[in-house]
Scaffold this active site. Structure first.
Site, PDB file in Angstrom:
ATOM      1  N   ASP A  30       0.865  -1.183  -0.050  1.00 19.64           N
ATOM      2  CA  ASP A  30       0.019  -0.258  -0.031  1.00 19.64           C
ATOM      3  C   ASP A  30       0.791   1.190   0.029  1.00 19.64           C
ATOM      4  O   ASP A  30       2.009   1.317   0.531  1.00 19.64           O
ATOM      5  CB  ASP A  30      -1.064   0.021   1.243  1.00 19.64           C
ATOM      6  CG  ASP A  30      -2.046   1.005   1.187  1.00 19.64           C
ATOM      7  OD1 ASP A  30      -2.567   1.320  -0.129  1.00 19.64           O
ATOM      8  OD2 ASP A  30      -2.464   1.325   2.215  1.00 19.64           O
ATOM      9  N   HIS A  47       2.354   3.744  -9.281  1.00 18.52           N
ATOM     10  CA  HIS A  47       1.996   2.144  -9.670  1.00 18.52           C
ATOM     11  C   HIS A  47       3.063   1.877 -10.432  1.00 18.52           C
ATOM     12  O   HIS A  47       3.388   0.462  -9.769  1.00 18.52           O
ATOM     13  CB  HIS A  47       0.663   2.064 -10.419  1.00 18.52           C
ATOM     14  CG  HIS A  47      -0.589   2.454  -9.357  1.00 18.52           C
ATOM     15  ND1 HIS A  47      -0.910   2.055  -8.292  1.00 18.52           N
ATOM     16  CD2 HIS A  47      -1.728   3.344  -9.763  1.00 18.52           C
ATOM     17  CE1 HIS A  47      -1.840   2.529  -7.615  1.00 18.52           C
ATOM     18  NE2 HIS A  47      -2.411   3.277  -8.650  1.00 18.52           N
ATOM     19  N   LEU A 141      10.256 -20.085  -5.597  1.00 17.99           N
ATOM     20  CA  LEU A 141       9.509 -19.250  -4.767  1.00 17.99           C
ATOM     21  C   LEU A 141       8.130 -19.409  -5.482  1.00 17.99           C
ATOM     22  O   LEU A 141       7.813 -19.404  -6.653  1.00 17.99           O
ATOM     23  CB  LEU A 141       9.832 -17.904  -5.141  1.00 17.99           C
ATOM     24  CG  LEU A 141       8.924 -16.896  -4.399  1.00 17.99           C
ATOM     25  CD1 LEU A 141       8.993 -16.833  -3.003  1.00 17.99           C
ATOM     26  CD2 LEU A 141       8.851 -15.468  -4.640  1.00 17.99           C
TER      27      LEU A 141
HETATM   28  C1  IPE Z   1      -5.404  -2.555  -0.012  1.00 17.17           C
HETATM   29  O1  IPE Z   1      -5.152  -0.949  -0.119  1.00 17.17           O
HETATM   30  C2  IPE Z   1      -5.642  -3.313  -1.387  1.00 17.17           C
HETATM   31  C3  IPE Z   1      -4.175  -3.520  -1.994  1.00 17.17           C
HETATM   32  C4  IPE Z   1      -2.902  -3.110  -1.470  1.00 17.17           C
HETATM   33  C5  IPE Z   1      -4.308  -3.861  -3.178  1.00 17.17           C
HETATM   34  P1  IPE Z   1      -6.304  -0.040  -0.251  1.00 17.17           P
HETATM   35  O2  IPE Z   1      -5.582   1.230  -0.561  1.00 17.17           O
HETATM   36  O3  IPE Z   1      -7.334  -0.427  -1.328  1.00 17.17           O
HETATM   37  O4  IPE Z   1      -6.906  -0.279   1.130  1.00 17.17           O
HETATM   38  P2  IPE Z   1      -7.728   1.004   2.038  1.00 17.17           P
HETATM   39  O5  IPE Z   1      -8.645   1.481   1.008  1.00 17.17           O
HETATM   40  O6  IPE Z   1      -6.646   1.986   2.554  1.00 17.17           O
HETATM   41  O7  IPE Z   1      -8.342   0.221   3.091  1.00 17.17           O
HETATM   42  C1  IPE Z   2      -1.662   0.449  -3.309  1.00 14.74           C
HETATM   43  O1  IPE Z   2      -1.403   1.734  -3.341  1.00 14.74           O
HETATM   44  C2  IPE Z   2      -1.977  -0.296  -4.788  1.00 14.74           C
HETATM   45  C3  IPE Z   2      -3.443  -0.390  -5.040  1.00 14.74           C
HETATM   46  C4  IPE Z   2      -4.404  -0.533  -4.135  1.00 14.74           C
HETATM   47  C5  IPE Z   2      -3.770  -0.922  -6.512  1.00 14.74           C
HETATM   48  P1  IPE Z   2      -2.598   2.760  -3.436  1.00 14.74           P
HETATM   49  O2  IPE Z   2      -3.099   2.835  -4.731  1.00 14.74           O
HETATM   50  O3  IPE Z   2      -3.789   2.247  -2.578  1.00 14.74           O
HETATM   51  O4  IPE Z   2      -1.940   3.961  -2.733  1.00 14.74           O
HETATM   52  P2  IPE Z   2      -2.475   5.156  -1.515  1.00 14.74           P
HETATM   53  O5  IPE Z   2      -2.677   3.979  -0.366  1.00 14.74           O
HETATM   54  O6  IPE Z   2      -3.753   5.584  -2.014  1.00 14.74           O
HETATM   55  O7  IPE Z   2      -1.307   5.979  -1.365  1.00 14.74           O
HETATM   56 MG    MG Z   3      -4.053   2.459  -0.536  1.00 10.22          MG
END
Ligand code: IPE
Ligand code: IPE
Ligand code: MG
Length: 250
Positions: A30, A47, A141
Protein backbone atom coordinates in the site's frame (compact mmCIF):
# COMPACT_ATOMS: atom_id res chain seq x y z
CA UNK A 1 11.99 -19.07 9.46
CA UNK A 2 14.03 -22.27 9.40
CA UNK A 3 14.55 -22.16 5.68
CA UNK A 4 15.64 -18.58 5.65
CA UNK A 5 17.89 -19.04 8.61
CA UNK A 6 19.48 -22.22 7.40
CA UNK A 7 19.97 -21.23 3.82
CA UNK A 8 19.78 -17.43 3.95
CA UNK A 9 22.88 -15.37 3.39
CA UNK A 10 21.69 -12.25 5.20
CA UNK A 11 23.17 -11.48 8.60
CA UNK A 12 19.79 -10.55 10.03
CA UNK A 13 18.38 -13.90 9.00
CA UNK A 14 21.23 -15.70 10.72
CA UNK A 15 21.21 -13.73 13.93
CA UNK A 16 18.02 -15.21 15.35
CA UNK A 17 19.40 -18.52 16.59
CA UNK A 18 16.03 -19.73 17.81
CA UNK A 19 14.22 -18.32 14.83
CA UNK A 20 10.54 -19.09 14.31
CA UNK A 21 9.56 -21.04 11.20
CA UNK A 22 8.86 -18.65 8.34
CA UNK A 23 7.78 -20.12 5.02
CA UNK A 24 5.03 -17.76 3.96
CA UNK A 25 5.01 -13.97 3.99
CA UNK A 26 1.95 -12.01 2.87
CA UNK A 27 2.18 -8.34 1.95
CA UNK A 28 -0.35 -5.53 1.55
CA UNK A 29 1.54 -3.34 -0.90
CA UNK A 30 0.00 0.00 0.00
CA UNK A 31 0.97 3.63 -0.55
CA UNK A 32 1.70 3.94 -4.28
CA UNK A 33 -0.47 7.03 -4.81
CA UNK A 34 0.85 8.80 -1.72
CA UNK A 35 4.38 8.12 -2.96
CA UNK A 36 3.49 9.75 -6.29
CA UNK A 37 1.68 12.66 -4.64
CA UNK A 38 4.70 13.46 -2.47
CA UNK A 39 6.73 13.80 -5.66
CA UNK A 40 4.04 15.73 -7.55
CA UNK A 41 3.86 12.86 -10.02
CA UNK A 42 0.74 11.29 -11.56
CA UNK A 43 -0.76 8.21 -9.84
CA UNK A 44 0.44 6.04 -12.68
CA UNK A 45 4.03 6.81 -11.72
CA UNK A 46 3.30 5.58 -8.21
CA UNK A 47 1.92 2.30 -9.51
CA UNK A 48 4.92 1.89 -11.84
CA UNK A 49 7.25 2.47 -8.92
CA UNK A 50 5.23 -0.12 -7.00
CA UNK A 51 5.92 -2.70 -9.71
CA UNK A 52 9.66 -1.96 -9.48
CA UNK A 53 9.53 -2.45 -5.75
CA UNK A 54 7.79 -5.81 -6.17
CA UNK A 55 10.36 -6.98 -8.73
CA UNK A 56 13.17 -6.07 -6.34
CA UNK A 57 11.57 -7.95 -3.46
CA UNK A 58 10.70 -11.05 -5.49
CA UNK A 59 14.32 -11.31 -6.61
CA UNK A 60 15.52 -10.85 -3.03
CA UNK A 61 13.28 -13.38 -1.32
CA UNK A 62 13.78 -15.83 -4.18
CA UNK A 63 17.54 -15.72 -3.62
CA UNK A 64 16.93 -16.43 0.04
CA UNK A 65 14.72 -19.43 -0.60
CA UNK A 66 11.52 -18.12 0.93
CA UNK A 67 8.87 -20.65 -0.05
CA UNK A 68 5.73 -18.51 -0.38
CA UNK A 69 5.13 -14.81 -1.00
CA UNK A 70 1.55 -13.58 -1.39
CA UNK A 71 1.01 -9.97 -2.43
CA UNK A 72 -2.15 -7.87 -2.60
CA UNK A 73 -2.21 -6.12 -5.98
CA UNK A 74 -5.90 -5.24 -6.50
CA UNK A 75 -8.80 -5.75 -4.13
CA UNK A 76 -12.40 -6.54 -4.99
CA UNK A 77 -13.14 -3.06 -3.60
CA UNK A 78 -10.57 -1.28 -5.79
CA UNK A 79 -13.09 -1.27 -8.68
CA UNK A 80 -14.63 1.70 -6.88
CA UNK A 81 -11.71 3.87 -7.96
CA UNK A 82 -11.96 6.20 -10.94
CA UNK A 83 -12.36 4.37 -14.21
CA UNK A 84 -9.14 5.90 -15.49
CA UNK A 85 -7.09 4.48 -12.63
CA UNK A 86 -8.73 1.04 -12.83
CA UNK A 87 -8.05 0.83 -16.59
CA UNK A 88 -4.50 1.94 -16.04
CA UNK A 89 -3.95 -0.76 -13.42
CA UNK A 90 -5.42 -3.50 -15.62
CA UNK A 91 -3.17 -2.44 -18.49
CA UNK A 92 -0.19 -2.37 -16.12
CA UNK A 93 -0.90 -5.92 -14.84
CA UNK A 94 -1.14 -7.14 -18.39
CA UNK A 95 2.13 -5.44 -19.48
CA UNK A 96 4.01 -6.62 -16.40
CA UNK A 97 2.88 -10.19 -16.93
CA UNK A 98 3.96 -10.07 -20.60
CA UNK A 99 7.32 -8.48 -19.79
CA UNK A 100 8.29 -10.34 -16.65
CA UNK A 101 6.98 -13.88 -17.01
CA UNK A 102 10.08 -15.17 -18.83
CA UNK A 103 12.42 -13.94 -16.08
CA UNK A 104 10.18 -15.34 -13.35
CA UNK A 105 10.09 -18.71 -15.09
CA UNK A 106 13.87 -18.63 -15.52
CA UNK A 107 14.15 -18.18 -11.77
CA UNK A 108 11.81 -21.14 -11.27
CA UNK A 109 9.06 -19.01 -9.75
CA UNK A 110 5.66 -20.66 -9.61
CA UNK A 111 3.06 -17.97 -10.22
CA UNK A 112 -0.51 -18.16 -9.00
CA UNK A 113 -3.27 -15.56 -9.14
CA UNK A 114 -5.77 -15.63 -6.32
CA UNK A 115 -9.06 -13.81 -6.57
CA UNK A 116 -12.11 -13.82 -8.78
CA UNK A 117 -10.53 -13.89 -12.23
CA UNK A 118 -13.91 -13.97 -13.98
CA UNK A 119 -14.21 -10.20 -13.87
CA UNK A 120 -10.86 -9.67 -15.57
CA UNK A 121 -10.77 -8.64 -19.23
CA UNK A 122 -10.64 -11.84 -21.33
CA UNK A 123 -7.12 -11.31 -22.66
CA UNK A 124 -5.66 -10.65 -19.22
CA UNK A 125 -7.56 -13.57 -17.72
CA UNK A 126 -6.19 -15.90 -20.38
CA UNK A 127 -2.62 -14.70 -19.84
CA UNK A 128 -3.06 -15.22 -16.11
CA UNK A 129 -4.39 -18.77 -16.55
CA UNK A 130 -1.66 -19.55 -19.06
CA UNK A 131 1.14 -18.26 -16.83
CA UNK A 132 -0.19 -20.33 -13.91
CA UNK A 133 -0.30 -23.41 -16.08
CA UNK A 134 3.14 -22.79 -17.57
CA UNK A 135 4.79 -22.32 -14.19
CA UNK A 136 3.06 -25.04 -12.21
CA UNK A 137 6.06 -27.38 -12.25
CA UNK A 138 8.48 -24.68 -11.09
CA UNK A 139 10.19 -25.49 -7.85
CA UNK A 140 11.39 -22.06 -6.66
CA UNK A 141 9.45 -19.31 -4.91
CA UNK A 142 5.65 -19.70 -4.89
CA UNK A 143 4.43 -16.22 -5.78
CA UNK A 144 0.73 -15.53 -5.27
CA UNK A 145 -0.66 -12.29 -6.67
CA UNK A 146 -4.06 -11.35 -5.26
CA UNK A 147 -6.07 -9.67 -8.00
CA UNK A 148 -9.77 -8.86 -7.68
CA UNK A 149 -9.29 -10.50 -4.31
CA UNK A 150 -11.53 -9.99 -1.30
CA UNK A 151 -11.78 -12.39 1.61
CA UNK A 152 -15.51 -11.97 2.00
CA UNK A 153 -15.98 -12.73 -1.67
CA UNK A 154 -13.66 -15.75 -1.32
CA UNK A 155 -15.56 -17.09 1.71
CA UNK A 156 -18.93 -16.44 0.07
CA UNK A 157 -17.87 -18.32 -3.05
CA UNK A 158 -16.55 -21.17 -0.89
CA UNK A 159 -19.87 -21.39 0.98
CA UNK A 160 -21.73 -21.52 -2.31
CA UNK A 161 -19.41 -24.21 -3.72
CA UNK A 162 -19.78 -26.37 -0.61
CA UNK A 163 -23.57 -25.99 -0.74
CA UNK A 164 -23.55 -27.09 -4.38
CA UNK A 165 -21.44 -30.14 -3.50
CA UNK A 166 -23.83 -30.99 -0.67
CA UNK A 167 -26.73 -30.70 -3.12
CA UNK A 168 -24.96 -33.01 -5.58
CA UNK A 169 -24.40 -35.53 -2.80
CA UNK A 170 -20.60 -35.14 -2.91
CA UNK A 171 -20.30 -33.67 0.59
CA UNK A 172 -21.94 -34.74 3.82
CA UNK A 173 -22.81 -31.56 5.80
CA UNK A 174 -21.58 -33.31 8.96
CA UNK A 175 -18.11 -33.60 7.44
CA UNK A 176 -17.68 -29.85 6.91
CA UNK A 177 -14.81 -28.71 9.11
CA UNK A 178 -12.08 -26.06 9.05
CA UNK A 179 -9.82 -28.15 6.82
CA UNK A 180 -12.55 -28.69 4.30
CA UNK A 181 -13.45 -25.01 4.19
CA UNK A 182 -9.77 -24.15 3.65
CA UNK A 183 -9.73 -26.42 0.62
CA UNK A 184 -12.54 -24.42 -1.01
CA UNK A 185 -10.60 -21.15 -0.81
CA UNK A 186 -8.35 -19.66 -3.52
CA UNK A 187 -5.46 -20.52 -1.21
CA UNK A 188 -6.39 -24.22 -1.01
CA UNK A 189 -2.87 -25.59 -1.50
CA UNK A 190 -1.03 -22.97 0.51
CA UNK A 191 0.00 -22.89 4.15
CA UNK A 192 -1.25 -19.93 6.19
CA UNK A 193 1.15 -16.98 6.24
CA UNK A 194 3.21 -16.68 9.41
CA UNK A 195 3.90 -13.00 8.79
CA UNK A 196 1.79 -10.27 7.17
CA UNK A 197 3.48 -6.98 6.31
CA UNK A 198 1.49 -3.84 5.49
CA UNK A 199 3.28 -0.82 4.05
CA UNK A 200 1.80 2.68 4.04
CA UNK A 201 0.95 2.72 7.74
CA UNK A 202 -2.75 1.76 7.78
CA UNK A 203 -3.66 -0.59 10.65
CA UNK A 204 -6.24 -2.68 8.85
CA UNK A 205 -6.62 -5.79 6.75
CA UNK A 206 -8.70 -4.25 3.95
CA UNK A 207 -10.42 -7.59 3.30
CA UNK A 208 -7.14 -9.50 2.82
CA UNK A 209 -6.68 -13.14 3.92
CA UNK A 210 -9.17 -12.86 6.80
CA UNK A 211 -9.46 -16.62 7.25
CA UNK A 212 -5.83 -17.42 6.52
CA UNK A 213 -4.39 -14.83 8.90
CA UNK A 214 -6.28 -15.95 12.02
CA UNK A 215 -2.94 -16.41 13.84
CA UNK A 216 -0.61 -14.53 11.52
CA UNK A 217 1.80 -11.99 13.04
CA UNK A 218 1.20 -8.46 11.74
CA UNK A 219 3.90 -5.94 10.95
CA UNK A 220 2.93 -2.45 9.81
CA UNK A 221 5.46 0.04 8.50
CA UNK A 222 4.79 3.64 7.48
CA UNK A 223 7.22 3.18 4.58
CA UNK A 224 5.28 3.53 1.34
CA UNK A 225 5.34 0.48 -0.94
CA UNK A 226 7.58 1.97 -3.69
CA UNK A 227 10.18 2.76 -1.01
CA UNK A 228 10.06 -0.71 0.58
CA UNK A 229 13.52 -2.25 0.20
CA UNK A 230 15.10 -5.62 1.06
CA UNK A 231 16.43 -3.96 4.26
CA UNK A 232 12.85 -3.18 5.27
CA UNK A 233 11.88 -6.78 4.64
CA UNK A 234 14.79 -7.94 6.79
CA UNK A 235 13.64 -5.61 9.54
CA UNK A 236 10.15 -7.11 9.48
CA UNK A 237 11.56 -10.64 9.56
CA UNK A 238 13.86 -9.71 12.40
CA UNK A 239 10.97 -8.29 14.44
CA UNK A 240 8.88 -11.35 13.65
CA UNK A 241 11.64 -13.60 14.95
CA UNK A 242 11.16 -12.09 18.43
CA UNK A 243 7.41 -12.56 18.55
CA UNK A 244 5.83 -14.95 21.01
CA UNK A 245 3.30 -17.03 19.09
CA UNK A 246 0.84 -18.57 21.52
CA UNK A 247 -2.18 -19.56 19.41
CA UNK A 248 -4.40 -19.04 22.39
CA UNK A 249 -2.34 -21.38 24.57
CA UNK A 250 0.05 -20.62 27.41
C1 IPE B 1 -5.44 -2.52 -0.02
O1 IPE B 1 -5.15 -1.18 -0.18
C2 IPE B 1 -5.45 -3.19 -1.36
C3 IPE B 1 -4.16 -3.28 -2.03
C4 IPE B 1 -3.00 -2.91 -1.54
C5 IPE B 1 -4.19 -3.87 -3.33
P1 IPE B 1 -6.29 -0.07 -0.28
O2 IPE B 1 -5.58 1.23 -0.48
O3 IPE B 1 -7.30 -0.44 -1.29
O4 IPE B 1 -6.95 -0.16 1.15
P2 IPE B 1 -7.76 0.91 1.99
O5 IPE B 1 -8.75 1.54 1.06
O6 IPE B 1 -6.75 1.91 2.48
O7 IPE B 1 -8.37 0.14 3.12
C1 IPE C 1 -1.70 0.35 -3.38
O1 IPE C 1 -1.47 1.71 -3.35
C2 IPE C 1 -1.98 -0.16 -4.78
C3 IPE C 1 -3.38 -0.51 -5.05
C4 IPE C 1 -4.35 -0.54 -4.17
C5 IPE C 1 -3.72 -0.87 -6.41
P1 IPE C 1 -2.68 2.74 -3.36
O2 IPE C 1 -3.08 2.96 -4.79
O3 IPE C 1 -3.76 2.30 -2.45
O4 IPE C 1 -1.98 4.06 -2.83
P2 IPE C 1 -2.43 4.93 -1.57
O5 IPE C 1 -2.62 3.97 -0.42
O6 IPE C 1 -3.68 5.63 -1.95
O7 IPE C 1 -1.26 5.84 -1.37
MG1 MG D 1 -4.06 2.46 -0.44
Amino acid sequence: MNNLVKRGASKQFEEGAEALPLDHVAIIMDGNRRWARERLLPRAAGHQAGVKSLKRLVRYVGERSLKYLTVYAFSSENWQRKEEEVSYLLKLFSDVLDDEFAELAENKVRLRFIGDLERMPAKLKNSMLESMENSRENTGLNLQVAINYGSRLELTQAARAIAMDVKRGLVDPESIDENMLSRYLYTADLPDPELLIRTGGEMRLSNYLLWQSAYTEFYVTSTLWPDFKPEDFDLAVSEFSHRNRRYGGD
